[in-house]
Design a protein around this motif. Structure first.
Motif, PDB file in Angstrom:
ATOM      1  N   SER A  84       0.822  -1.207   0.000  1.00 52.70           N
ATOM      2  CA  SER A  84       0.000   0.000   0.000  1.00 52.70           C
ATOM      3  C   SER A  84       0.859   1.261   0.000  1.00 52.70           C
ATOM      4  N   THR A  85       2.031   1.179   0.602  1.00 55.86           N
ATOM      5  CA  THR A  85       2.958   2.314   0.586  1.00 55.86           C
ATOM      6  C   THR A  85       3.329   2.668  -0.848  1.00 55.86           C
ATOM      7  N   LEU A  86       3.622   1.662  -1.656  1.00 55.93           N
ATOM      8  CA  LEU A  86       3.959   1.912  -3.059  1.00 55.93           C
ATOM      9  C   LEU A  86       2.774   2.533  -3.807  1.00 55.93           C
ATOM     10  N   LEU A  87       1.581   2.061  -3.503  1.00 60.46           N
ATOM     11  CA  LEU A  87       0.393   2.613  -4.147  1.00 60.46           C
ATOM     12  C   LEU A  87       0.212   4.083  -3.778  1.00 60.46           C
ATOM     13  N   ASN A  88       0.434   4.412  -2.514  1.00 61.42           N
ATOM     14  CA  ASN A  88       0.306   5.798  -2.065  1.00 61.42           C
ATOM     15  C   ASN A  88       1.364   6.693  -2.697  1.00 61.42           C
ATOM     16  N   VAL A  89       2.542   6.139  -2.929  1.00 58.77           N
ATOM     17  CA  VAL A  89       3.578   6.901  -3.630  1.00 58.77           C
ATOM     18  C   VAL A  89       3.136   7.175  -5.070  1.00 58.77           C
ATOM     19  N   GLY A  90       2.574   6.157  -5.725  1.00 59.16           N
ATOM     20  CA  GLY A  90       2.101   6.339  -7.093  1.00 59.16           C
ATOM     21  C   GLY A  90       0.951   7.325  -7.204  1.00 59.16           C
ATOM     22  N   ALA A  91       0.162   7.429  -6.118  1.00 58.75           N
ATOM     23  CA  ALA A  91      -0.957   8.368  -6.098  1.00 58.75           C
ATOM     24  C   ALA A  91      -0.517   9.788  -5.769  1.00 58.75           C
ATOM     25  N   GLY A  92       0.715   9.937  -5.324  1.00 57.61           N
ATOM     26  CA  GLY A  92       1.181  11.257  -4.899  1.00 57.61           C
ATOM     27  C   GLY A  92       0.732  11.620  -3.506  1.00 57.61           C
ATOM     28  N   LEU A  93       0.181  10.644  -2.758  1.00 59.18           N
ATOM     29  CA  LEU A  93      -0.235  10.896  -1.377  1.00 59.18           C
ATOM     30  C   LEU A  93       0.934  10.801  -0.409  1.00 59.18           C
ATOM     31  N   LEU A  94       2.027  10.205  -0.855  1.00 60.11           N
ATOM     32  CA  LEU A  94       3.207  10.011  -0.028  1.00 60.11           C
ATOM     33  C   LEU A  94       4.438  10.287  -0.877  1.00 60.11           C
ATOM     34  N   GLN A  95       5.280  11.167  -0.403  1.00 59.92           N
ATOM     35  CA  GLN A  95       6.491  11.499  -1.136  1.00 59.92           C
ATOM     36  C   GLN A  95       7.603  10.518  -0.783  1.00 59.92           C
ATOM     37  N   PRO A  96       8.289   9.959  -1.779  1.00 55.43           N
ATOM     38  CA  PRO A  96       9.379   9.035  -1.467  1.00 55.43           C
ATOM     39  C   PRO A  96      10.553   9.750  -0.817  1.00 55.43           C
ATOM     40  N   SER A  97      11.274   9.042   0.023  1.00 54.48           N
ATOM     41  CA  SER A  97      12.481   9.592   0.648  1.00 54.48           C
ATOM     42  C   SER A  97      13.601   9.709  -0.367  1.00 54.48           C
ATOM     43  N   ALA A  98      13.582   8.835  -1.348  1.00 53.86           N
ATOM     44  CA  ALA A  98      14.556   8.870  -2.438  1.00 53.86           C
ATOM     45  C   ALA A  98      13.909   8.273  -3.671  1.00 53.86           C
ATOM     46  N   GLY A  99      14.463   8.589  -4.826  1.00 50.89           N
ATOM     47  CA  GLY A  99      13.896   8.106  -6.072  1.00 50.89           C
ATOM     48  C   GLY A  99      12.886   9.090  -6.648  1.00 50.89           C
ATOM     49  N   GLU A 100      12.217   8.676  -7.723  1.00 56.10           N
ATOM     50  CA  GLU A 100      11.279   9.563  -8.399  1.00 56.10           C
ATOM     51  C   GLU A 100      10.075   8.790  -8.917  1.00 56.10           C
ATOM     52  N   VAL A 101       9.001   9.543  -9.161  1.00 59.60           N
ATOM     53  CA  VAL A 101       7.784   8.989  -9.753  1.00 59.60           C
ATOM     54  C   VAL A 101       7.497   9.777 -11.022  1.00 59.60           C
ATOM     55  N   ARG A 102       7.214   9.061 -12.098  1.00 59.93           N
ATOM     56  CA  ARG A 102       6.863   9.707 -13.354  1.00 59.93           C
ATOM     57  C   ARG A 102       5.510   9.204 -13.834  1.00 59.93           C
ATOM     58  N   VAL A 103       4.724  10.124 -14.361  1.00 58.12           N
ATOM     59  CA  VAL A 103       3.396   9.819 -14.881  1.00 58.12           C
ATOM     60  C   VAL A 103       3.388  10.207 -16.358  1.00 58.12           C
ATOM     61  N   PHE A 104       3.280   9.200 -17.219  1.00 60.80           N
ATOM     62  CA  PHE A 104       3.384   9.409 -18.659  1.00 60.80           C
ATOM     63  C   PHE A 104       4.620  10.250 -19.001  1.00 60.80           C
ATOM     64  N   GLY A 105       5.722   9.926 -18.350  1.00 67.00           N
ATOM     65  CA  GLY A 105       6.996  10.561 -18.636  1.00 67.00           C
ATOM     66  C   GLY A 105       7.283  11.823 -17.865  1.00 67.00           C
ATOM     67  N   GLU A 106       6.255  12.422 -17.242  1.00 69.47           N
ATOM     68  CA  GLU A 106       6.425  13.669 -16.511  1.00 69.47           C
ATOM     69  C   GLU A 106       6.685  13.390 -15.030  1.00 69.47           C
ATOM     70  N   LEU A 107       7.637  14.124 -14.466  1.00 70.22           N
ATOM     71  CA  LEU A 107       7.954  13.962 -13.057  1.00 70.22           C
ATOM     72  C   LEU A 107       6.754  14.362 -12.209  1.00 70.22           C
ATOM     73  N   LEU A 108       6.350  13.495 -11.281  1.00 67.75           N
ATOM     74  CA  LEU A 108       5.192  13.774 -10.428  1.00 67.75           C
ATOM     75  C   LEU A 108       5.598  14.666  -9.268  1.00 67.75           C
ATOM     76  N   ALA A 109       4.858  15.753  -9.117  1.00 63.80           N
ATOM     77  CA  ALA A 109       5.055  16.649  -7.978  1.00 63.80           C
ATOM     78  C   ALA A 109       3.681  16.927  -7.389  1.00 63.80           C
TER      79      ALA A 109
END
Length: 269
Positions: free
Chosen positions: A50-75
């Protein structure tokens, strides 16, 4: 292009039990979901799914690494994703149709248009005559259908699902799984699906990712599910290829489940 990418993601929390101590829930994890792909994640209880899912939703910011949505950095919040929680998030003071409408209204859709779209989605999930019912007047399966309509009404490009059917009886669960597959096949959205049920993961998915026991969970196996579509989740379980895939994935997952169980016993002692 991938719809959702978690690249070398690490998530660390401060321990509640020991002040100053840190707990790494997820370590250096890369997980990608292609546009139109149905990916399930399985792993032991408490491993960080569920932690990974929350990171993908943008509800939780990762301590390291990045999330991209259709190539765009998620903020911030992932506004191209819809999230279906383990417990339905229906508002008890709103009827079924009003619950489905609410996300559309927040997006600025007029009340009349929101109601029309909500009614259409209730019909698609088999609740055409139940729009005026309140959550306490609906069965567990009906509430799940309402929550599904609520999520899909927003027409998200990515659907995040956190064990959405775990509380249902087996017959209702299989009906809901088939309904999700039918709705997914119609529009082929990207789906990231969290489940404890390996049978469910294989029956529904294009790909199954296995996570290790926590702490510091990480992917330890990835399996392409080459069963033909469309699938009936009950019938496909008798397919020899399903049995073969189940055996292969369980051989990787079994030791992690036992390790997770041992950790839970240790915490309880």
């Amino acid at each position: 292009m991938h719809a959702l990418e978690l690249n070398d993601v690490t998530v660390t929390f401060r321990s509640r039990e020991e002040r100053g101590q840190r707990y790494t829930a997820v370590a250096e994890t890369t997980l990608k979901v292609g546009a139109g792909e149905f990916v399930s994640v399985v792993g032991p209880t408490g491993c960080g799914k569920s932690t990974l899912l929350n990171v993908g939703a943008g509800l939780l910011q990762p301590s390291a690494g990045e999330v991209r949505v259709f190539g765009e950095l998620l903020a911030g919040i992932n506004r191209r994703a819809g999230y279906m929680f383990q417990s339905d998030a229906l508002m008890p003071w709103r009827s079924a149709i009003d619950n489905v409408m609410v996300g559309l209204q927040y997006r600025g859709v007029s009340d009349a248009e929101a109601r029309e779209q909500a009614q259409s989605w209730l019909e698609r999930v088999g609740l055409a005559g139940f729009g005026d019912r309140y959550p306490h007047q609906l069965s567990g399966g009906m509430r799940k259908r309402t929550a599904l309509a609520q999520t899909l009404a927003l027409d998200p490009d990515i659907i995040l699902m956190d064990e959405p059917f775990s509380a249902l009886d087996i017959q209702t669960r299989q009906l809901m799984e088939n309904e999700v597959l039918a709705l997914w096949a119609a529009k082929r959205k990207a789906v990231l699906f969290i489940t404890h049920d390996l049978d469910e993961a294989i029956a529904m998915s294009d790909r199954v990712v296995v996570l290790s026991a926590g702490p510091a969970t990480r992917p330890i196996g990835e399996f392409a599910i080459d069963l033909p579509r469309p699938r009936d989740v009950a019938e496909v379980r008798g397919d020899p290829r399903f049995v073969e895939l189940h055996s292969r994935i369980w051989s990787v997952l079994r030791d992690e489940v036992l390790e997770g169980y041992a950790q839970q016993l240790k915490k309880a002692a």
